[in-house]
Write an enzyme that holds these catalytic residues in place. Sequence first.
Site, PDB file in Angstrom:
ATOM      1  N   CYS A 165       0.792  -1.233   0.000  1.00 16.52           N
ATOM      2  CA  CYS A 165       0.000   0.000   0.000  1.00 16.52           C
ATOM      3  C   CYS A 165       0.820   1.276   0.000  1.00 16.52           C
ATOM      4  CB  CYS A 165      -0.942   0.012   1.201  1.00 16.52           C
ATOM      5  SG  CYS A 165      -0.109   0.235   2.793  1.00 16.52           S
ATOM      6  N   CYS A 210      12.127  -8.704  12.056  1.00 21.30           N
ATOM      7  CA  CYS A 210      12.682  -9.521  10.981  1.00 21.30           C
ATOM      8  C   CYS A 210      11.671  -9.468   9.838  1.00 21.30           C
ATOM      9  CB  CYS A 210      12.884 -10.944  11.502  1.00 21.30           C
ATOM     10  SG  CYS A 210      13.652 -12.042  10.329  1.00 21.30           S
ATOM     11  N   CYS A 230       1.561  -4.518   8.297  1.00 24.16           N
ATOM     12  CA  CYS A 230       1.368  -3.110   7.977  1.00 24.16           C
ATOM     13  C   CYS A 230       0.031  -2.686   8.576  1.00 24.16           C
ATOM     14  CB  CYS A 230       1.360  -2.918   6.463  1.00 24.16           C
ATOM     15  SG  CYS A 230       0.885  -1.255   5.929  1.00 24.16           S
TER      16      CYS A 230
END
Length: 139
Positions: free
Chosen positions: A50, A126, A95
């Site tokens: 995005c 990570c 996210c």
Amino acid sequence: MALPKSEDEWRAVLNKEQFRILREKGTERPFTGEYDAHYPGQGVYSCAGCGAALYTADTKFKSGCGWPAFFDAIPGAVSRHEDKSMFMTRIEITCTRCGGHLGHVFKGEGFPTPTDERIFFIARHCVNSISLKFSEGQK
């Protein structure tokens, strides 16, 4: 709140490997990602799904794990979720804007980073390289 896109809409904007990792919670092979050995002086790593800014270059460090490692995210950019897959409990990171899978957080590894001093353990993010896009020079 995640972007309201259907899986078909995500398939239309992501390549097959991006979809596997970002939407199906996959993992790229270690030491194969574009940003594993990438250490710019400044810039921003954004979500490949995005475009939301997630990490700044000054929070990236060499961990030797085979994936890009960051000791901190841009405030509010990354969400954490308990992940009980793989016969263990881990912290998945996604996210915040689109819900795309980024990777996992590992704690207490003792890397010499600012968060190690501030909170007495490292929270190593990570992250799969394919989950990221880098823009040089931005802060």
